[in-house]
Design an enzyme around this catalytic site. Structure first.
Site, PDB file in Angstrom:
ATOM      1  CB  SER A 185      46.676  20.988 -91.344  1.00 14.04           C
ATOM      2  OG  SER A 185      46.154  21.660 -92.269  1.00 14.04           O
TER       3      SER A 185
ATOM      4  CG  HIS B   4      47.878  24.191 -88.866  1.00 15.37           C
ATOM      5  ND1 HIS B   4      48.765  25.179 -88.577  1.00 15.37           N
ATOM      6  CD2 HIS B   4      48.140  24.490 -90.245  1.00 15.37           C
ATOM      7  CE1 HIS B   4      49.253  26.028 -89.569  1.00 15.37           C
ATOM      8  NE2 HIS B   4      48.850  25.382 -90.483  1.00 15.37           N
TER       9      HIS B   4
ATOM     10  CG  ASP C  23      46.335  25.383 -93.128  1.00 17.68           C
ATOM     11  OD1 ASP C  23      47.427  26.138 -92.787  1.00 17.68           O
ATOM     12  OD2 ASP C  23      46.479  24.002 -93.234  1.00 17.68           O
TER      13      ASP C  23
ATOM     14  CG  MET D 249      44.428  28.474 -97.914  1.00 14.17           C
ATOM     15  SD  MET D 249      44.851  27.069 -98.946  1.00 14.17           S
ATOM     16  CE  MET D 249      45.643  25.982 -97.833  1.00 14.17           C
TER      17      MET D 249
ATOM     18  CG  HIS E 169      49.253  29.110 -91.880  1.00 14.37           C
ATOM     19  ND1 HIS E 169      49.465  27.842 -92.731  1.00 14.37           N
ATOM     20  CD2 HIS E 169      49.810  29.965 -92.277  1.00 14.37           C
ATOM     21  CE1 HIS E 169      50.532  28.340 -93.615  1.00 14.37           C
ATOM     22  NE2 HIS E 169      50.542  29.751 -93.400  1.00 14.37           N
TER      23      HIS E 169
ATOM     24  CG  MET F  43      48.707  30.427 -96.036  1.00 14.45           C
ATOM     25  SD  MET F  43      48.424  28.682 -96.471  1.00 14.45           S
ATOM     26  CE  MET F  43      47.149  28.126 -94.939  1.00 14.45           C
TER      27      MET F  43
ATOM     28  CG  MET G 221      55.112  28.199 -95.198  1.00 18.34           C
ATOM     29  SD  MET G 221      53.551  27.397 -94.691  1.00 18.34           S
ATOM     30  CE  MET G 221      53.138  25.989 -95.749  1.00 18.34           C
TER      31      MET G 221
ATOM     32  CG  ASP H 123      51.867  24.251 -92.699  1.00 17.22           C
ATOM     33  OD1 ASP H 123      51.421  22.954 -92.762  1.00 17.22           O
ATOM     34  OD2 ASP H 123      51.153  24.939 -92.741  1.00 17.22           O
TER      35      ASP H 123
HETATM   36  C1  DX5 Z   1      49.369  24.297 -97.043  1.00 13.96           C
HETATM   37  C2  DX5 Z   1      48.842  24.258 -95.355  1.00 13.96           C
HETATM   38  C3  DX5 Z   1      49.165  23.175 -94.491  1.00 13.96           C
HETATM   39  C4  DX5 Z   1      48.665  21.882 -95.199  1.00 13.96           C
HETATM   40  C5  DX5 Z   1      49.620  20.807 -94.716  1.00 13.96           C
HETATM   41  O1  DX5 Z   1      49.296  25.351 -97.452  1.00 13.96           O
HETATM   42  O2  DX5 Z   1      49.504  25.411 -94.811  1.00 13.96           O
HETATM   43  O3  DX5 Z   1      48.859  23.320 -93.288  1.00 13.96           O
HETATM   44  O4  DX5 Z   1      47.426  21.502 -94.504  1.00 13.96           O
HETATM   45  O5  DX5 Z   1      49.134  19.701 -95.502  1.00 13.96           O
HETATM   46  P1  DX5 Z   1      50.076  18.380 -95.567  1.00 13.96           P
HETATM   47  O6  DX5 Z   1      50.518  17.973 -94.117  1.00 13.96           O
HETATM   48  O7  DX5 Z   1      49.173  17.489 -96.296  1.00 13.96           O
HETATM   49  O8  DX5 Z   1      51.337  18.787 -96.408  1.00 13.96           O
HETATM   50 ZN    ZN Z   2      49.293  25.548 -92.542  1.00 10.33          ZN
END
Ligand code: DX5
Ligand code: ZN
Length: 232
Positions: free
Chosen positions: A7, A32, A34, A36, A71, A73, A142, A180
């Protein structure tokens, strides 16, 4: 086949292209990404323009390109699906809570030529899958509450992974089971034993200067789990 998906949430955002290139050279299968929105989750990250800018950096030294695993969110979802599909995403995952029409959003992702993923928060049950599993290419479990990297793995995810594995096997479909949050060398084997085949890791990989060593150590653990990883 087990896949490792670093990620980039834990990468250096000031030099993201180089970070992506470096982690792919270190053996990453997927990237990956992310997304947000400070609404669905309490943090704000990167959008479709950044995904498009990273496209040239997905090339593998040996040819081909790493898979861009987006991903979401974020809420609402559908306009972002259009934007990320245009930006070159291969997989687009979203949370059922973020779309009023989960079935429609899954169809939209596939109609735009991407693989469709459904993401489940730690306290979100898998029931939705009963109705849409035929439209899903990836189930994302998750193992932390989404929003931040570097959190600890929530153990209740393990029984959910087992349950998701049973649902996938019963469906007879080709669906990836991705996990994840809080994945490390120390726990990846347990997660694989529960039935996962695709492992997101942010802080574990980017938190160590030697990305290759971490990815290799993860693959060694996965080999111990009794299956053969993609890259020897
Ligand atoms: C959290 C993200 C993950 C995050 C995981 O909301 O969706 O993808 O980057 O990070 P680690 O591996 O540090 O938990
Ligand atoms: Zn993620």
């Amino acid at each position: 086949m087990y896949l490792i998906a670093p990620s980039i949430l834990s990468a250096d955002f000031a030099r993201l292209g180089e970070e992506v290139k470096r982690v792919i050279a270190a053996g990453a299968d997927w990237i990956h990404f992310d997304v947000m929105d400070n609404h669905f989750v309490p943090n704000l990250t990167i959008g479709p323009q950044v995904a498009a800018a990273l496209k040239p950096y997905l090339a593998r030294p040996q040819g081909g390109a790493a898979v861009l695993d987006v991903h979401l969110m974020a809420q609402p979802v559908d306009a972002l699906v259009e934007a990320f599909a245009a930006a070159g995403a291969h997989y687009i995952s979203f949370h059922p809570e973020a779309s009023p029409h989960t079935d429609r959003t899954l169809q939209l992702i596939r109609a735009r030529g991407c693989k469709a993923g459904l993401a489940f928060n730690p306290a979100t049950p898998l029931e939705t899958l009963e109705y849409v599993i035929d439209k899903v290419d990836l189930i994302l479990i998750m193992s932390v509450n989404p929003g931040f990297g570097g959190q600890s793995f929530i153990d209740s995810a393990l029984s959910k992974i087992e349950r998701a594995r049973r649902l996938i096997d019963a469906s007879g479909r080709d669906i990836r089971l991705e996990v994840d949050g809080g994945i490390k060398v120390q726990n990846i084997r347990r997660v694989a034993d529960a039935g996962a085949d695709t492992f997101v890791a942010g802080s574990a990989i980017f938190g160590c200067a030697d990305h290759h060593a971490v990815i290799q150590a993860m693959r060694d653990e996965l080999r111990n789990a009794g299956k053969v990883s993609k890259v020897a």
